[in-house]
Design a protein around this motif. Structure first.
Motif, PDB file in Angstrom:
ATOM      1  N   GLU A 157      10.786   5.565   4.695  1.00 21.96           N
ATOM      2  CA  GLU A 157      11.252   6.309   5.885  1.00 21.96           C
ATOM      3  C   GLU A 157      12.329   5.513   6.615  1.00 21.96           C
ATOM      4  OE1 GLU A 157      11.018   9.213   7.160  1.00 21.96           O
ATOM      5  OE2 GLU A 157       9.321  10.082   6.092  1.00 21.96           O
ATOM      6  N   ARG A 158      12.065   4.227   6.828  1.00 23.46           N
ATOM      7  CA  ARG A 158      13.049   3.401   7.554  1.00 23.46           C
ATOM      8  C   ARG A 158      14.346   3.304   6.753  1.00 23.46           C
ATOM      9  NH1 ARG A 158       8.482   0.254   8.931  1.00 23.46           N
ATOM     10  NH2 ARG A 158       8.928  -1.324   7.352  1.00 23.46           N
ATOM     11  N   ALA A 159      14.196   3.156   5.439  1.00 24.25           N
ATOM     12  CA  ALA A 159      15.386   3.048   4.585  1.00 24.25           C
ATOM     13  C   ALA A 159      16.176   4.362   4.599  1.00 24.25           C
ATOM     14  CB  ALA A 159      14.968   2.705   3.160  1.00 24.25           C
ATOM     15  N   GLY A 166      19.788   1.664   1.104  1.00 23.61           N
ATOM     16  CA  GLY A 166      18.750   2.542   1.614  1.00 23.61           C
ATOM     17  C   GLY A 166      17.561   2.615   0.669  1.00 23.61           C
ATOM     18  N   VAL A 167      17.028   3.827   0.487  1.00 24.41           N
ATOM     19  CA  VAL A 167      15.775   4.014  -0.262  1.00 24.41           C
ATOM     20  C   VAL A 167      15.837   3.361  -1.653  1.00 24.41           C
ATOM     21  CG1 VAL A 167      14.240   5.748  -1.286  1.00 24.41           C
ATOM     22  CG2 VAL A 167      15.207   6.129   0.992  1.00 24.41           C
ATOM     23  N   GLY A 168      16.953   3.547  -2.343  1.00 23.84           N
ATOM     24  CA  GLY A 168      17.066   3.051  -3.730  1.00 23.84           C
ATOM     25  C   GLY A 168      17.062   1.547  -3.847  1.00 23.84           C
ATOM     26  N   ALA A 169      17.202   0.849  -2.721  1.00 24.97           N
ATOM     27  CA  ALA A 169      17.234  -0.621  -2.764  1.00 24.97           C
ATOM     28  C   ALA A 169      16.067  -1.224  -1.995  1.00 24.97           C
ATOM     29  CB  ALA A 169      18.555  -1.117  -2.172  1.00 24.97           C
ATOM     30  N   GLU A 170      15.042  -0.410  -1.702  1.00 28.83           N
ATOM     31  CA  GLU A 170      13.975  -0.892  -0.822  1.00 28.83           C
ATOM     32  C   GLU A 170      13.023  -1.866  -1.519  1.00 28.83           C
ATOM     33  OE1 GLU A 170      13.988  -0.656   2.366  1.00 28.83           O
ATOM     34  OE2 GLU A 170      12.095  -1.739   2.532  1.00 28.83           O
ATOM     35  N   PHE A 171      12.866  -1.713  -2.841  1.00 26.14           N
ATOM     36  CA  PHE A 171      12.014  -2.655  -3.594  1.00 26.14           C
ATOM     37  C   PHE A 171      12.806  -3.204  -4.776  1.00 26.14           C
ATOM     38  CE2 PHE A 171       9.015   0.144  -1.448  1.00 26.14           C
ATOM     39  CZ  PHE A 171       8.202  -0.792  -0.810  1.00 26.14           C
ATOM     40  N   SER A 231       0.847  -1.205   0.000  1.00 24.06           N
ATOM     41  CA  SER A 231       0.000   0.000   0.000  1.00 24.06           C
ATOM     42  C   SER A 231       0.881   1.254   0.000  1.00 24.06           C
ATOM     43  CB  SER A 231      -0.880   0.011   1.249  1.00 24.06           C
ATOM     44  OG  SER A 231      -0.060   0.214   2.391  1.00 24.06           O
ATOM     45  N   ASP A 232       0.259   2.386  -0.358  1.00 25.01           N
ATOM     46  CA  ASP A 232       1.006   3.652  -0.360  1.00 25.01           C
ATOM     47  C   ASP A 232       1.608   3.911   1.018  1.00 25.01           C
ATOM     48  OD1 ASP A 232       0.122   3.859  -2.903  1.00 25.01           O
ATOM     49  OD2 ASP A 232      -1.191   5.600  -2.573  1.00 25.01           O
ATOM     50  N   GLU A 233       0.812   3.621   2.038  1.00 25.43           N
ATOM     51  CA  GLU A 233       1.274   3.905   3.393  1.00 25.43           C
ATOM     52  C   GLU A 233       2.468   3.019   3.777  1.00 25.43           C
ATOM     53  OE1 GLU A 233      -1.779   3.595   6.329  1.00 25.43           O
ATOM     54  OE2 GLU A 233      -0.356   4.056   7.936  1.00 25.43           O
ATOM     55  N   GLU A 234       2.352   1.728   3.458  1.00 22.62           N
ATOM     56  CA  GLU A 234       3.461   0.824   3.796  1.00 22.62           C
ATOM     57  C   GLU A 234       4.724   1.217   3.028  1.00 22.62           C
ATOM     58  OE1 GLU A 234       2.712  -3.403   3.429  1.00 22.62           O
ATOM     59  OE2 GLU A 234       4.861  -3.822   3.607  1.00 22.62           O
ATOM     60  N   ARG A 235       4.510   1.598   1.757  1.00 18.41           N
ATOM     61  CA  ARG A 235       5.669   1.998   0.941  1.00 18.41           C
ATOM     62  C   ARG A 235       6.368   3.202   1.572  1.00 18.41           C
ATOM     63  NH1 ARG A 235       3.398   4.055  -3.403  1.00 18.41           N
ATOM     64  NH2 ARG A 235       2.441   2.065  -3.894  1.00 18.41           N
ATOM     65  N   ARG A 236       5.559   4.187   1.995  1.00 18.21           N
ATOM     66  CA  ARG A 236       6.143   5.391   2.594  1.00 18.21           C
ATOM     67  C   ARG A 236       6.880   5.052   3.892  1.00 18.21           C
ATOM     68  NH1 ARG A 236       4.744   8.362   6.238  1.00 18.21           N
ATOM     69  NH2 ARG A 236       2.621   7.592   6.425  1.00 18.21           N
TER      70      ARG A 236
END
Ligand code: FAD
Ligand code: NAP
Length: 552
Positions: free
Chosen positions: A272-274, A282-287, A263-268
Motif C-alpha cells: 500500500e505504501r509503495a 514502488g510496488v515492484g521494488a518493495e521486496f 506476514s501477509d498483513e505487513e506485506r500488504r
C-alpha cells in the motif's frame, strides 16, 4: 604505418541522431577538439521527445533525474515544473541544451542516413544521406535511439481503413481532431496507457483494443514544490553520483528482505505504501525477490489485481484488465493517470484481443472474431522495433557484410557499445547496454564518456582502428544472458526480447545487472587498458571473462 587516407577533409566523428545521445556525443566530441558531422531525420533536435507528441506523453522517470548531469550550470539554471515533465517541457529542455552549448551547428536536420559503409583501405566510415550526398569520418557514433523505429502493424486490413489514422510514435494531429469521434486505440503499453484517459475525455466513444493487460500504477504526477527543487539543486552533484552508482539510474531504495519474510498483513501494508509512493521504486521494488521468485512476484501481482477490482466497477471489464499473462515488472510496468478509472466512463469500452483477435479492417470498422466495431479514428499505440530497427535502417556495412547479417541469429555486442567486425563503430544506449532497464540519460552519458575516453586513448596509442574482439563479445553476451537468466525478465515476451516484432530473433536486448555495476565494469576495463578491444590491430587481452563476478 602508411596513412592511405585521402587528403580531402573528413570529420573525426560522424553522429546519427539529435536526441539525448547524439547531442551529448556532439558536445563531448567538440569538447575534445574533434570535428563532428551529425545527421537527424527530424527537422529539429529532441529524438523521442520530438516525435512522441501524443496526448499525455511524459517521462516516467522523475525529471530531476531524467536529465543531463554533465553541467552543474545547466542543472542549476533549469527548473522542472512537475514530478514527471510533459513531452513539451522535455523537448523545451533539449532545445535549451542545444542552444546553450551551441550543438545545433553540428547537425544537418531533415537528413536521414541511409547507409554507412566502412572503407577498409582508408579506415573511414562513409555515410550516404537521403539527399544522395555522402560524408566521411573516422568514427561513427550511432545515437539513433532504442525506441525510434515504430513497429509495423502486423495485422492485415489496416490499408482498408479510410478514417483518421495516427500512431502515438508519429503523432500529427491535435487532440481536438478526435473530439466527438468514435475512436479506437490499439495497444495498452506505456504509450496507450498515457493517451487513453485523455482521448476518452474528448471522444464520443472510445474502444480500447487490449492484447496483453499490463500492470499500470498511478503515476502520481504533481507540480514540483519550489522547496523540493531548491533542495535537489543544493545537492545535485551528490544525487547524480548516487544515480550513476545505482541499479536503475535513479537514487536507490535498497531492500534486503524477501516477500515471504514478513506476514501477509505487513506485506500488504508495505505494498500500500509503495503504491502511494509509485515510480520505479514502488510496488515492484518493495521486496528483494520480486523479480526472481515467481511466488513472491505473485503476491505483488495479486495486490495490483485487487486494486483494479476495487477501481473498475464492471466486473467483466475489471477481469479483462487484470494482468495475468506475465509477472509484474517482467515487461515494463506502466505509469498512468486515471487509467483504470477511465474504464468506468460510459463512453469507454474494452475489447480483449486475446478473446477476439482482429481479423481485418474495413473502411470504417475493426473486425474481430467477436464482431465489428465501427470507428471514425484509429490510434495505434503498438510500440517499436526496439534497438535493432534503427540500427538496421542505417545499413551499417563492412567489406565482410552488414550488421543485420552479423546479427541474423541474435544481437551480439561488446558492452552494448561495440560489435566485432565493425571497426570504429559505436552504439550509444545500444542493445545489451543497460539502456533497456534504466534511466536512459544516465546510460547515455556513461556510454558517450567511455567511448570518447577510448577514442582519445586510441589516438594517444597511434591506432586508427578500434574494434571489439569476438572473444570479448562472447564474454559480454554470456554475462548479459547469465544476468537476465537469474530474473523473471527471461520468462516474458515483450520488446525487451524482440518478441513484439514478427520474425525478430529472440535475444534479450539489455544488460539488467544495473547501471552502477555496469559503470564499474566499464571503468575497470578502461583501467586495464581496454581488454577485448583491438586498437590498431592489437589488444592488451582478447577476453574479459566473467568480469561481472570480479566487480561488486
Ligand atoms: P532518440 O531520442 O530515439 O533519438 C534518436 C534520433 O535519431 C531520432 O530523432 C531519430 O529521428 C534519429 N535517427 C534515427 N535513425 C536515423 C537515421 N538513419 N538518420 C538520421 N537520423 C536518425 N526513458 C527513460 O529513461 N525515462 C522515460 O521516462 C522515458 N520515457 C519515454 C517515453 C516515450 C514515449 C518513449 C518512446 C521513450 C521513452 N524513454 C524513456 C526512452 C527514450 O527513448 C530515451 O530516454 C531517450 O530519449 C533516448 O535518446 P536517444 O538520443 O538515444 O534516442
Ligand atoms: P509497447 O510497450 O511495446 O506496447 C505496445 C502495445 O501494443 C502492447 O499492448 C501490445 O500488446 C500492443 N500491440 C502490439 N502489436 C499489436 C497488434 N498487432 N495487435 C494488437 N495489439 C498490439 O509500446 P509503447 O507503449 O509504445 O512503449 C514502448 C516503450 O517506450 C515503453 O516500454 C517505455 O520504455 C517507453 N515509453 C515510456 C513512456 C513513459 O511513461 N515515459 C511512455 C511511452 C513509452 P502485447 O503486449 O500483447 O504485445
Amino acid at each position: 604505418m602508411t596513412d592511405t587516407r585521402p587528403t580531402t577533409p573528413v570529420v573525426d566523428v560522424l553522429c546519427v541522431g539529435a536526441g539525448f545521445s547524439g547531442l551529448y556525443a556532439a558536445y563531448k566530441a567538440s569538447e575534445q577538439g574533434w570535428t563532428v558531422a551529425g545527421f537527424e531525420t527530424a527537422p529539429d533536435v529532441g529524438g523521442t521527445w520530438f516525435w512522441n507528441t501524443y496526448p499525455g506523453a511524459r517521462c516516467d522517470v522523475e525529471s530531476v533525474y531524467y536529465s543531463y548531469s554533465f553541467s552543474e550550470e545547466l542543472q542549476q539554471e533549469w527548473t522542472w515544473s512537475e514530478r514527471f515533465a510533459p513531452q513539451a517541457e522535455i523537448l523545451a529542455y533539449i532545445n535549451h541544451v542545444a542552444d546553450r552549448f551551441g550543438l545545433r551547428r553540428h547537425f544537418r536536420f531533415n537528413t536521414r542516413v541511409t547507409a554507412a559503409n566502412w572503407l577498409a583501405d582508408e579506415r573511414l566510415w562513409e555515410l550516404t544521406l537521403d539527399s544522395g550526398d555522402t560524408c566521411r569520418g573516422r568514427y561513427l557514433l550511432a545515437g539513433s535511439g532504442g525506441l525510434s523505429t515504430p513497429k509495423d502493424f502486423d495485422v492485415p486490413g489496416l490499408e482498408n481503413f479510410t478514417g483518421l489514422k495516427v500512431s502515438t510514435s508519429r503523432w500529427t494531429i491535435s487532440l481536438d481532431e478526435l473530439s466527438g469521434k468514435r475512436v479506437a486505440v490499439i495497444g495498452t503499453g506505456s504509450s496507450g496507457v498515457q493517451c487513453i484517459p485523455l482521448i476518452a475525455g474528448v471522444a464520443a466513444h472510445l474502444t480500447v483494443f487490449q492484447r496483453t493487460p499490463n500492470y499500470v500504477f498511478p503515476a502520481r504526477n504533481a507540480p514540483l514544490p519550489a522547496e523540493t527543487v531548491a533542495e535537489i539543486k543544493s545537492k545535485y552533484p551528490a544525487i547524480r553520483e548516487e544515480c550513476r552508482q545505482s541499479p536503475g539510474g535513479i537514487p536507490d531504495r535498497p531492500v534486503a528482505d524477501r516477500a515471504f519474510d514478513v506476514s501477509d498483513e505487513e506485506r500488504r501494508e508495505r505494498y500500500e505504501r509503495a503504491y502511494e509512493r509509485s515510480g520505479f521504486l514502488g510496488v515492484g521494488a518493495e521486496f528483494a525477490d520480486l523479480l526472481t521468485d515467481p511466488e513472491a512476484n505473485e503476491t505483488a501481482a495479486e495486490f495490483v489485481r485487487h486494486k483494479i477490482r476495487q477501481i473498475v466497477r464492471d466486473p467483466r471489464t475489471a477481469a479483462l484488465l487484470e494482468p495475468r499473462f506475465h509477472p509484474l515488472g517482467a515487461k515494463r510496468s506502466c505509469f498512468g493517470t486515471d487509467y483504470y478509472e477511465t474504464f468506468n466512463r460510459p463512453n469507454v469500452s474494452l475489447v480483449s484481443l486475446r478473446e477476439e483477435p482482429i481479423t481485418t479492417m474495413t473502411s470504417g470498422s475493426i473486425v474481430t472474431e467477436g464482431g465489428s466495431h465501427d470507428v471514425d479514428a484509429l490510434v495505434l499505440a503498438i510500440g517499436f522495433d526496439a534497438f535493432t530497427g534503427p540500427l538496421y535502417a542505417l545499413n551499417v556495412t563492412t567489406p565482410s557484410g552488414r550488421l543485420q547479417d552479423a546479427w541474423r541469429d541474435g544481437v551480439r555486442t561488446y558492452l552494448g557499445i561495440m560489435t566485432a567486425g565493425f571497426p570504429n563503430f559505436f552504439m550509444i544506449g545500444g542493445p545489451q547496454s543497460p539502456a533497456l532497464a534504466s534511466n536512459v540519460v544516465v546510460t547515455i552519458e556513461q556510454a558517450v564518456d567511455w567511448i570518447t575516453d577510448l577514442i582519445a586513448h586510441a589516438e594517444e596509442e597511434g591506432g586508427d582502428t578500434v574494434e571489439a574482439t569476438p572473444e570479448a563479445q562472447d564474454d559480454w553476451v554470456a554475462i548479459t544472458e547469465a544476468t537476465v537468466d537469474q530474473t523473471l525478465y527471461a520468462t516474458t515476451d515483450s520488446w525487451y526480447r524482440g518478441s513484439n516484432v514478427t520474425g525478430k530473433p529472440a535475444t534479450f536486448l539489455g544488460y539488467v545487472g544495473g547501471v552502477g555495476k555496469y559503470r564499474r565494469m566499464c571503468a575497470e576495463i578502461a583501467k586495464r587498458g581496454y581488454p577485448g578491444v583491438r586498437i590498431g590491430g592489437q589488444a592488451v587481452a582478447p577476453r574479459i571473462g566473467r568480469i561481472d563476478e570480479e566487480i561488486a
